[in-house]
Structures are given as structure tokens and as C-alpha cells.
Design a protein around this motif. Structure first.
Motif, PDB file in Angstrom:
ATOM      1  N   ILE A 141     -14.495  -2.454 -16.254  1.00 23.07           N
ATOM      2  CA  ILE A 141     -15.135  -1.449 -15.396  1.00 23.07           C
ATOM      3  C   ILE A 141     -16.178  -2.124 -14.492  1.00 23.07           C
ATOM      4  O   ILE A 141     -16.246  -1.876 -13.292  1.00 23.07           O
ATOM      5  N   ILE A 142     -16.988  -3.011 -15.102  1.00 26.43           N
ATOM      6  CA  ILE A 142     -18.017  -3.681 -14.303  1.00 26.43           C
ATOM      7  C   ILE A 142     -17.355  -4.487 -13.186  1.00 26.43           C
ATOM      8  O   ILE A 142     -17.755  -4.424 -12.027  1.00 26.43           O
ATOM      9  N   LEU A 143     -16.300  -5.214 -13.541  1.00 27.84           N
ATOM     10  CA  LEU A 143     -15.623  -6.035 -12.532  1.00 27.84           C
ATOM     11  C   LEU A 143     -15.202  -5.194 -11.336  1.00 27.84           C
ATOM     12  O   LEU A 143     -15.361  -5.599 -10.183  1.00 27.84           O
TER      13      LEU A 143
ATOM     14  N   PHE B 152     -26.882  -6.421 -18.927  1.00 29.88           N
ATOM     15  CA  PHE B 152     -26.089  -6.667 -17.712  1.00 29.88           C
ATOM     16  C   PHE B 152     -26.458  -8.011 -17.094  1.00 29.88           C
ATOM     17  O   PHE B 152     -25.603  -8.821 -16.771  1.00 29.88           O
ATOM     18  N   THR B 153     -27.766  -8.239 -16.966  1.00 38.41           N
ATOM     19  CA  THR B 153     -28.188  -9.430 -16.229  1.00 38.41           C
ATOM     20  C   THR B 153     -27.928 -10.716 -17.006  1.00 38.41           C
ATOM     21  O   THR B 153     -27.700 -11.764 -16.432  1.00 38.41           O
ATOM     22  N   LEU B 154     -27.935 -10.629 -18.348  1.00 43.92           N
ATOM     23  CA  LEU B 154     -27.633 -11.836 -19.122  1.00 43.92           C
ATOM     24  C   LEU B 154     -26.135 -11.953 -19.434  1.00 43.92           C
ATOM     25  O   LEU B 154     -25.711 -12.873 -20.130  1.00 43.92           O
ATOM     26  N   SER B 155     -25.357 -11.001 -18.940  1.00 45.21           N
ATOM     27  CA  SER B 155     -23.899 -10.959 -19.210  1.00 45.21           C
ATOM     28  C   SER B 155     -23.592 -10.932 -20.703  1.00 45.21           C
ATOM     29  O   SER B 155     -22.635 -11.576 -21.145  1.00 45.21           O
ATOM     30  N   ILE B 156     -24.416 -10.211 -21.473  1.00 43.30           N
ATOM     31  CA  ILE B 156     -24.138 -10.205 -22.918  1.00 43.30           C
ATOM     32  C   ILE B 156     -23.541  -8.877 -23.377  1.00 43.30           C
ATOM     33  O   ILE B 156     -23.499  -7.916 -22.617  1.00 43.30           O
TER      34      ILE B 156
ATOM     35  N   SER C 193     -22.897 -17.148 -14.522  1.00 45.03           N
ATOM     36  CA  SER C 193     -22.491 -15.800 -14.916  1.00 45.03           C
ATOM     37  C   SER C 193     -23.689 -14.857 -14.920  1.00 45.03           C
ATOM     38  O   SER C 193     -23.624 -13.730 -14.446  1.00 45.03           O
ATOM     39  N   ALA C 194     -24.804 -15.339 -15.446  1.00 48.62           N
ATOM     40  CA  ALA C 194     -25.976 -14.470 -15.585  1.00 48.62           C
ATOM     41  C   ALA C 194     -26.600 -14.139 -14.233  1.00 48.62           C
ATOM     42  O   ALA C 194     -26.918 -12.992 -13.944  1.00 48.62           O
ATOM     43  N   VAL C 195     -26.766 -15.152 -13.406  1.00 44.15           N
ATOM     44  CA  VAL C 195     -27.416 -14.914 -12.113  1.00 44.15           C
ATOM     45  C   VAL C 195     -26.393 -14.396 -11.121  1.00 44.15           C
ATOM     46  O   VAL C 195     -25.388 -15.048 -10.857  1.00 44.15           O
ATOM     47  N   GLY C 196     -26.656 -13.207 -10.621  1.00 40.98           N
ATOM     48  CA  GLY C 196     -25.702 -12.647  -9.672  1.00 40.98           C
ATOM     49  C   GLY C 196     -26.301 -11.433  -9.008  1.00 40.98           C
ATOM     50  O   GLY C 196     -27.522 -11.356  -8.820  1.00 40.98           O
ATOM     51  N   LEU C 197     -25.440 -10.472  -8.720  1.00 43.22           N
ATOM     52  CA  LEU C 197     -25.926  -9.283  -8.024  1.00 43.22           C
ATOM     53  C   LEU C 197     -26.916  -8.511  -8.882  1.00 43.22           C
ATOM     54  O   LEU C 197     -27.744  -7.768  -8.372  1.00 43.22           O
ATOM     55  N   GLY C 198     -26.826  -8.694 -10.193  1.00 39.27           N
ATOM     56  CA  GLY C 198     -27.777  -8.038 -11.086  1.00 39.27           C
ATOM     57  C   GLY C 198     -29.200  -8.465 -10.770  1.00 39.27           C
ATOM     58  O   GLY C 198     -30.124  -7.653 -10.794  1.00 39.27           O
ATOM     59  N   ASN C 199     -29.389  -9.716 -10.449  1.00 38.24           N
ATOM     60  CA  ASN C 199     -30.729 -10.226 -10.151  1.00 38.24           C
ATOM     61  C   ASN C 199     -31.132  -9.924  -8.717  1.00 38.24           C
ATOM     62  O   ASN C 199     -32.282  -9.625  -8.437  1.00 38.24           O
ATOM     63  N   ILE C 200     -30.170 -10.055  -7.819  1.00 38.69           N
ATOM     64  CA  ILE C 200     -30.530 -10.019  -6.405  1.00 38.69           C
ATOM     65  C   ILE C 200     -30.421  -8.607  -5.823  1.00 38.69           C
ATOM     66  O   ILE C 200     -31.253  -8.183  -5.053  1.00 38.69           O
TER      67      ILE C 200
ATOM     68  N   LEU D 253     -16.358 -14.208 -11.657  1.00 38.09           N
ATOM     69  CA  LEU D 253     -15.405 -15.138 -12.279  1.00 38.09           C
ATOM     70  C   LEU D 253     -15.538 -15.122 -13.794  1.00 38.09           C
ATOM     71  O   LEU D 253     -14.554 -15.257 -14.519  1.00 38.09           O
ATOM     72  N   SER D 254     -16.776 -14.924 -14.270  1.00 39.54           N
ATOM     73  CA  SER D 254     -16.941 -14.905 -15.722  1.00 39.54           C
ATOM     74  C   SER D 254     -16.314 -13.645 -16.312  1.00 39.54           C
ATOM     75  O   SER D 254     -15.790 -13.659 -17.426  1.00 39.54           O
ATOM     76  N   LEU D 255     -16.353 -12.552 -15.550  1.00 37.29           N
ATOM     77  CA  LEU D 255     -15.683 -11.339 -16.012  1.00 37.29           C
ATOM     78  C   LEU D 255     -14.176 -11.559 -16.021  1.00 37.29           C
ATOM     79  O   LEU D 255     -13.470 -11.185 -16.966  1.00 37.29           O
ATOM     80  N   PHE D 256     -13.676 -12.188 -14.968  1.00 35.72           N
ATOM     81  CA  PHE D 256     -12.256 -12.546 -14.904  1.00 35.72           C
ATOM     82  C   PHE D 256     -11.871 -13.432 -16.081  1.00 35.72           C
ATOM     83  O   PHE D 256     -10.856 -13.232 -16.731  1.00 35.72           O
TER      84      PHE D 256
ATOM     85  N   GLY E 190     -18.700 -10.095 -24.712  1.00 38.61           N
ATOM     86  CA  GLY E 190     -17.807 -11.150 -25.177  1.00 38.61           C
ATOM     87  C   GLY E 190     -17.707 -12.305 -24.198  1.00 38.61           C
ATOM     88  O   GLY E 190     -17.011 -13.285 -24.457  1.00 38.61           O
ATOM     89  N   ILE E 191     -18.398 -12.193 -23.055  1.00 37.23           N
ATOM     90  CA  ILE E 191     -18.333 -13.294 -22.088  1.00 37.23           C
ATOM     91  C   ILE E 191     -19.033 -14.528 -22.646  1.00 37.23           C
ATOM     92  O   ILE E 191     -18.478 -15.624 -22.681  1.00 37.23           O
ATOM     93  N   MET E 192     -20.262 -14.317 -23.114  1.00 33.24           N
ATOM     94  CA  MET E 192     -21.002 -15.456 -23.645  1.00 33.24           C
ATOM     95  C   MET E 192     -20.341 -15.977 -24.923  1.00 33.24           C
ATOM     96  O   MET E 192     -20.426 -17.150 -25.239  1.00 33.24           O
TER      97      MET E 192
ATOM     98  N   PHE F  52     -16.458  -2.396  -9.999  1.00 29.67           N
ATOM     99  CA  PHE F  52     -17.456  -2.048  -8.972  1.00 29.67           C
ATOM    100  C   PHE F  52     -18.241  -3.263  -8.495  1.00 29.67           C
ATOM    101  O   PHE F  52     -18.771  -3.280  -7.391  1.00 29.67           O
ATOM    102  N   TYR F  53     -18.282  -4.290  -9.329  1.00 27.74           N
ATOM    103  CA  TYR F  53     -18.981  -5.520  -8.922  1.00 27.74           C
ATOM    104  C   TYR F  53     -18.315  -6.114  -7.678  1.00 27.74           C
ATOM    105  O   TYR F  53     -18.973  -6.598  -6.772  1.00 27.74           O
ATOM    106  N   CYS F  54     -16.997  -6.039  -7.667  1.00 26.63           N
ATOM    107  CA  CYS F  54     -16.279  -6.617  -6.522  1.00 26.63           C
ATOM    108  C   CYS F  54     -16.466  -5.780  -5.266  1.00 26.63           C
ATOM    109  O   CYS F  54     -16.358  -6.301  -4.149  1.00 26.63           O
TER     110      CYS F  54
HETATM  111  N1  PHE Z   1     -24.983 -10.934 -15.091  1.00 27.52           N
HETATM  112  C1  PHE Z   1     -24.426 -10.698 -13.819  1.00 27.52           C
HETATM  113  C2  PHE Z   1     -25.511 -10.388 -12.822  1.00 27.52           C
HETATM  114  O1  PHE Z   1     -26.661 -10.309 -13.142  1.00 27.52           O
HETATM  115  C3  PHE Z   1     -23.455  -9.562 -13.795  1.00 27.52           C
HETATM  116  C4  PHE Z   1     -22.485  -9.587 -14.866  1.00 27.52           C
HETATM  117  C5  PHE Z   1     -22.438  -8.533 -15.708  1.00 27.52           C
HETATM  118  C6  PHE Z   1     -21.645 -10.656 -15.034  1.00 27.52           C
HETATM  119  C7  PHE Z   1     -21.595  -8.531 -16.738  1.00 27.52           C
HETATM  120  C8  PHE Z   1     -20.791 -10.676 -16.068  1.00 27.52           C
HETATM  121  C9  PHE Z   1     -20.782  -9.623 -16.925  1.00 27.52           C
HETATM  122  O2  PHE Z   1     -25.224 -10.184 -11.693  1.00 27.52           O
END
Ligand code: PHE
Length: 446
Positions: free
Chosen positions: A99-101, A225-229, A20-27, A321-324, A232-234, A103-105
Motif C-alpha cells: 500500500i505504501i509503495l 514510517f521514517t525508519l522503514s520498520i 531506505s530510511a531517508v526519503g519522502l518521509g523526511n523531506i 526500491l527497498s519496498l520493491f 520486514g524491510i529491515m 502512494f509513495y510512487c
Molecule cells: N522511510 C522512508 C521515508 O522516510 C519511507 C519508507 C516507508 C520506505 C516504508 C520503506 C518503507 O521516506
């Protein structure tokens, strides 16, 4: 609550949380906000935010979930009391997540489009302008963006329908290690580029002259954002854990891994930028423009570029998926719908809202509010406005409502009674909310 699903093991919990944490936020996001905010000093503030705000909050959030053994709204009631006003944090969280989901998609869709280009061998260009053109074509084409956005959402919905355990847990198991492997490969290649020295100085030399209040706020928001905190996900992931033991160590593990990935990507991208005289502040397009230049330098660039975008697509998928998962577990718990119906509802809603973001680089590019396109506005609203507020709420709830007994349970009696325990409690009570509040006000009013 005995029927609540459980992680197969602590290891699968870590994998899924890291997923969940590692994703587009990091890359995708980290490098471009670093470039935008003048690098070194921003990176230093960001690292400080991860250590002093992100990690403590991650621990608190996991704790609330593991303690409450319920989703993000109910957990507040269980841990506190029936009808607890703090459950608004759960509601705020799912709204942010939705909202994040959306634009993330859309960005996930860009990645899929680049993946098919990579597979067809069309990303091997020596000339940065040529890659820029490919991107402009994608941005200018609303249909292409919306279709890929839709494909990305369908991928999510399909995995989600298979159920939490099978879908999410298995996805994390082999993706992350492979991603790290490819990133290491790229990092090794970057070490041989002439710009590596400048890249490292750029990233780690804190030149405070280019840091603004808005930049500091962006660093705070990005650490959430990057830690997905703070959504309520974590908390939800914590609720699938059986007990509250060693949450501190788990949180550290997740944060460390997430930060390492972001820094690795940063080094790779800025090495390319300084080696090929490219612009560091080109915004959201940065990753898409720089990496193909590196791929084209490598023997087997075609294979590496395809593998890279495939893995980024998977990393994005495990995050979305974690947002879902958050949105679905909340709808099944509060509306008592089936998982399938909930997945369908979330998918349709996110697709619809995402269209606004997909149109922001073309048809709606001229519609701006405070100088921001709808896409930028949604990103800013979630990262710089809502996430900090929600994070503040989580800290206040943990620090003042749960207080010392929760610290004792989280850290263990011995540590809780030491100086470290006291510092932790007062950090969460005063320092974290205070710092967020100051940065938030200054950043918004600047
Ligand atoms: N943490 C994810 C990332 O760095 C993005 C994300 C944000 C995921 C919020 C879940 C909730 O890409």
C-alpha cells in the motif's frame, strides 16, 4: 543458505538502510505533519518515539533477519518454529509495504514533475502564490500525475531488474552524501533568513497545548514510517548480513542519520515560512510551496533547485526500491518466481493501486471516508493503524518468544547481564507494546 546474497561490506549495508530510511518521509512528510500538529511538542514526542520505540524495534527487526537468514515470512519460522503463527507479521508487513509503495510512487511522480519544472527554470518565483498555482495545475491534472507515477515505477523496476547487489547497493553509494551536501547548503542559506529564530523556536519549543491524541499516534506511526520498520524491510536487509554482531550500533547510526536529515529539512522549511509569512499548516503541499521561494532568493537558484529535486527523487527512489526489494524477495522465496517476473508483477500492481491516490486530488477529491480522500485514507491506514499494530507484534515476538537469549546475542553477554540489558528486555516486552497500544487506542477513538 550459503547462496544468500550478502552486502559487500557493513558500510554498504548502512548506506542501503539509510537509503531506505531517508526519503519522502523526511523531506515531504515530516515538515507537513509538524506544521499540522503544532510543532514543538509534536517534535518532542516524535524524538521520544524514535529513541524509545523506533531504535529498539529496529534492533529487534535487524536481529530477526540476521538470525533467520531469510525473507520476512520464512525468517519467523526459522527463528521460532515451522508453521509459527508469528509469520503473520511477515504477511502483514508486505501488505503494508504494498500500500505504501502505491502512494509513495505517486508522490515520487510529483517530485519528478517538479524536477522537470526546475530544470526548465520554472521554479524561480518570488511569489508563493505563483508556486501554489503550479502545484494546483499538477493536482488538477489526472493524466499528468498518472504518467509521472508510471515513470517513477518504471525507474524502480529497471533498477530492480538489474538485481539486488548492482541495483540497490550502488544506488546508495553516492546519493546520500550528495543529498547531505545540498541540504547543508540550504541550511546555511536558511541561517541568513530573518525567520530562522522563529523557526527554531517553533520546532523545538514544546507547546503542549496544540498536541492531540491523534497527533501523538501520528508521531508513533511516523517513527515507523521514517525508519522503514515493522514491515520486514529491515528484517530482509538484516538477512543479507552475515552475523548478528553490532546490530545495536548499526541501528543507532541509521536512526541518528535519519532524524538529523528530517530536522535539517524542518529548519530550512520553517525558516522560509516565517521569513515570507507563509502558512505552516498547508499540508502535503508544504515542501513544494516553500522551497521554490528559497531557491528564487539564491544566486544560482536554478541550478540548486534542479539539483535539489534530482536528489530528492533519488532519495525517494532508494526508499521505494527497498519496498520493491521486500515484495520481490518475498515473491521469489514463497512463489518461486523469477526476480524479473516478480518485479513486473509488483510494478503493475503498485501502478494500478497508485492510480487511486493520483486521482485523489482531482476526480476522486470529493469521495471521502471519515473526511479523508482515498490518498489520505491509505496514508492514515498504513501509518496510524497498521504500522503500530505490526510494530507491537515485532516487539512482542522479540520480547516474549525470543526473550533473554536473543538480548544476550544482540547486545553481547556483558551488556545483556547489566541493568541496561534488563531494561532493554522489559522495554521491548512491556513498555514498547504497552505504549503503542495506549496511543493507538486513544488516537483512534479520540
Ligand atoms: N522511510 C522512508 C521515508 O522516510 C519511507 C519508507 C516507508 C520506505 C516504508 C520503506 C518503507 O521516506
Amino acid at each position: 543458505m550459503s547462496h544468500r546474497e550478502r552486502w559487500g561490506s557493513r558500510f554498504s549495508f548502512i548506506l542501503a538502510s539509510v537509503g531506505s530510511a531517508v526519503g519522502l518521509g523526511n523531506i515531504w512528510k515530516f515538515p507537513y505533519i509538524v506544521g499540522h500538529n503544532g510543532a514543538g511538542a509534536f517534535v518532542a514526542v516524535y524524538l521520544l518515539c524514535i529513541c524509545c520505540i523506533g531504535v529498539p524495534l529496529l534492533m529487534c527487526e535487524l536481529f530477526i533477519g540476521a538470525r533467520g537468514q531469510a525473507g520476512a515470512v520464512k525468517a519467523f519460522e526459522i527463528v521460532h518454529r515451522d508453521g509459527s503463527p508469528w509469520r503473520f507479521l511477515g504477511h502483514l508487513g508486505w501488505m503494508i509495504a504494498f500500500i505504501i509503495l502505491s502512494f509513495y510512487c505517486v508522490i515520487g511522480g510529483w517530485i519528478l514533475d517538479f524536477l522537470q519544472l526546475a530544470v526548465r527554470g520554472q521554479l524561480i518565483y518570488n511569489n508563493p502564490d505563483a508556486v501554489g498555482n503550479i502545484l494546483q495545475q499538477l493536482f488538477a491534472d489526472p493524466t499528468r500525475q498518472i504518467v509521472w507515477h508510471g515513470v517513477f515505477i518504471v525507474l524502480n523496476a529497471v533498477v530492480m531488474q538489474r538485481g539486488f547487489k548492482k541495483g540497490l547497493e550502488q544506488a546508495g553509494l553516492w546519493l546520500m552524501p550528495t543529498l547531505v551536501f545540498v541540504l547543508l547548503l540550504l541550511l546555511i542559506c536558511a541561517l541568513f533568513l530573518p525567520g530562522i529564530g522563529r523557526a527554531v523556536t517553533f520546532l523545538f519549543w514544546p507547546d503542549t497545548s496544540r498536541l492531540t491524541a491523534a497527533g501523538i499516534l501520528e508521531a508513533v506511526g511516523h517513527s515507523f514510517f521514517t525508519l522503514s520498520i515493522a514491515m520486514g524491510i529491515m528484517l530482509t536487509y538484516g538477512s543479507y548480513l552475515g552475523s548478528t554482531t553490532s546490530l545495536g550500533r548499526l541501528a543507532l547510526c541509521i536512526a541518528l542519520f535519519d532524524t538529523l536529515i528530517a530536522l535539517m529539512v524542518g529548519v530550512v522549511i520553517f525558516s522560509v515560512i516565517f521569513s515570507f509569512d507563509m502558512q505552516a499548516n498547508s499540508g502535503p503541499t508544504l515542501v513544494f510551496q516553500t522551497l521554490p521561494v528559497l531557491f528564487s532568493q539564491l544566486a544560482g537558484g536554478w541550478v540548486i533547485s534542479s539539483l535539489f529535486f534530482l536528489l530528492v527523487a533519488f532519495a525517494a527512489l532508494t526508499s521505494s526500491l527497498s519496498l520493491f526489494e521486500l515484495l520481490i524477495s518475498l515473491s521469489t522465496e514463497t512463489l518461486e518466481t523469477s526476480r524479473k517476473k516478480a518485479a513486473l508483477g509488483v510494478a503493475i500492481g503498485a501502478f494500478a493501486l497508485g492510480i487511486v491516490s493520483a486521482l485523489s486530488t482531482n476526480m476522486l477529491a470529493h469521495v471521502t471516508v471519515w473526511g479523508k480522500t482515498p490518498f489520505d485514507l491509505l496514508d492514515w491506514l498504513t501509518s496510524s493503524v497498521l504500522l503500530p499494530v505490526s510494530g507491537m507484534g515485532f516487539a512482542l515476538f522479540f520480547g516474549w518468544v525470543l526473550g533473554a537469549p536473543a538480548v544476550a546475542e544482540l547486545l553481547g553477554q556483558r551488556i545483556a547481564q547489566s541493568l541496561f540489558g534488563a531494561v532493554f528486555l522489559w522495554m521491548v516486552r512491556v513498555v514498547v507494546p504497552g505504549a503503542i497500544c495506549i496511543v493507538w487506542l486513544r488516537g483512534l477513538l479520540y
